[in-house]
Design an enzyme around this catalytic site. Sequence first.
Site, short mmCIF file in Angstrom:
data_model
loop_
_atom_site.label_atom_id
_atom_site.label_comp_id
_atom_site.label_asym_id
_atom_site.label_seq_id
_atom_site.Cartn_x
_atom_site.Cartn_y
_atom_site.Cartn_z
N GLY A 172 42.95 13.61 52.38
CA GLY A 172 42.25 11.77 52.04
C GLY A 172 40.40 12.55 51.20
N HIS A 198 45.78 2.81 41.59
CA HIS A 198 45.85 3.47 42.38
C HIS A 198 46.82 2.47 43.06
CE1 HIS A 198 44.65 3.32 48.32
NE2 HIS A 198 45.45 4.04 47.60
N CYS A 222 49.04 -0.63 53.77
CA CYS A 222 49.52 -2.64 52.71
C CYS A 222 50.82 -2.21 52.60
CB CYS A 222 48.97 -3.08 52.12
SG CYS A 222 46.63 -2.82 53.13
N GLY A 223 51.79 -1.03 52.69
CA GLY A 223 52.90 -0.96 52.25
C GLY A 223 53.42 -0.61 50.46
N ASN A 335 47.03 7.03 61.54
CA ASN A 335 47.04 7.07 60.22
C ASN A 335 48.11 8.67 59.82
OD1 ASN A 335 46.81 7.93 57.39
ND2 ASN A 335 44.60 8.73 57.63
N ARG A 368 45.74 -7.11 52.88
CA ARG A 368 46.91 -7.71 54.47
C ARG A 368 46.45 -8.84 54.33
NH1 ARG A 368 48.96 -4.54 58.56
NH2 ARG A 368 49.52 -3.05 57.25
#
Length: 573
Positions: A172, A198, A222-223, A335, A368
């Site tokens: 990242g 994003h 967050c899915g 992560n 979230r």
Amino acid sequence: MDTEYIRRTAIARGEETPLANPYHTVHFDGFHDQARDKERTVYLVPKGENLGDQLTQMDREKGLEIVHDRLDGSMDNKKMVVRFFCLGPLDSPFSIPVIQITDSFYVAHSEDLLYRRGYDYFRRLPDDKEIFRMLHSSGKLIHSVSTDWKKRGVMIDYIDNTVYSVNTQYAGNTIGLKKLALRLAIRKADHEGWLAEHMFLMAVHGPSNRRTYFAGAYPSGCGKTSTSMVRGNTIVGDDLTYLRILDGKIRAVNVERGIFGIIRSVTQKDDPVIWDVLHSNQPAIFSNVLITGDETPRWLEDGIEPPGSGTNFSGDWFPGKVDRNGEEIPYAHKNARYTIGLEGLSNLDDTLDDPCGVEVGGIIYGGRDKDTWVPVQQSLDWNHGVVTMGASLESESTAATLGPSGIRNFQPFSNLDFISIPLGKYIQNHLDFGKDNKQSPLIFSVNYFLKNDEGDFVSDKLDKTVWLKWMELRVHGEVDAIKTPTGYIPIFEDLRELFLFHLGKDYTREEYNIQFTIRVPELLEKIGRIERIHRETVSDTPQVLFDILDDQRFRLLEIQKKHGDCISPTVFV
Ligand code: SPV
Ligand code: MN
């Protein structure tokens, strides 16, 4: 082939290690280099310019001096890799050519899996085509790991369309085509009247196999990936989407052609497609997982008995191992990630490389959020969606960025970490984007993380299947909805039918009433928080944001007078 050479060299140099599956490798990032470093990601701003209080910036000349100093000699005795790629499909209105220079074969290997090759595309480019340039050095390495992490930095020189990344390896922070190019793309989009987001991009399959495309912005962790992978639908992309108006319609493409996904809690039961790919002969790089004695990757919450020992980002790992502060080190990092190409996915949508992209039917914002938003709702109109859903998004922090997790943060459009223009201007661009189109997408919010008073989630992991199908029907006007002060919510009977049909689940009115209760005090507090942030830290917020928030507050106060703090959805029918 060059890609095979890159992979072999990543292994030969110790940046990656082969695993039992001959198509798999593992890469470890340094102990302190496990996520995006927001604090040390800085825009280089020319004298007289200011990007506003929400963005980290420094004087351009000074920043260039620092980064040149850090880069000086950083590639001594190393090989330098030069790669040519294209963001978005080749030869399309969306294409952006990118040149990447790096001394990390892991970075180059990851990009081979994640992006479209662009060498031939570069050769036929017109001379005046804008090119993004990425320069990365891992800096000094010990055991193939960047050691100067205290002097780590990502510097975005938007004047020169160049991003520098130094003394770090975490993807990242280093993969130029991912979040580094996104920051340049947001500026380019601002100048040219389109959006760089994003967002995932997927086709939700409706009745008679109709495909309706949705773009969804959720903050990291967050899915987003799991939503784009929901069974019974097809995926275009899971992380980055460009949206443009072509012939009066909003169309979108996946910027990438692969996934750099969070592997934590990927299980055979809940994520069968990803699970199958990660157990197939598809090339994959695992990062920051645990490797067992038989060279197999393991990750947190993988649905299997935890391993007894292995190698992870801290070296040899054993149960009870602690770090310098006495904190227990989990067997894999929260992560930890996998890197794969999309081509092996059984649910890949066939429009991935369509140069004109797909027409967007709906845009979704989700975070979230334990106590404000209902699981799914549609905005009252475009501007209401942009303001109360996109610009008002808040989400608890996750392991995708360095620092503590679980803290509620302002996360407008799930894009705050990457926005490279003043925030008010960015919001205005979204407002403008939905004007004057033949048909603008509907805007929705979702919340998979709503909790009850006892602190338990009020919906199941798989329920997102139903929220997606409901949104698809709304786009085509095939279900009615209930108007509330914050947006349109589903009718119980429609959800009941969808739950039964898609999940075989007996959805009850009690569940519905709990999930879709309007929590007035929490929603009012949220409006207060968002308004305050804008008044105190964003000097160019469009006035319409305050007007729309005021209207929403008024509607909530009115209903509170009549019905109290918790408004059951039955009140509206
Ligand atoms: C995210 O954190 O949003 C990611 C992974 O998609 S990263 O490459 O770190 O941005
Ligand atoms: Mn992301």
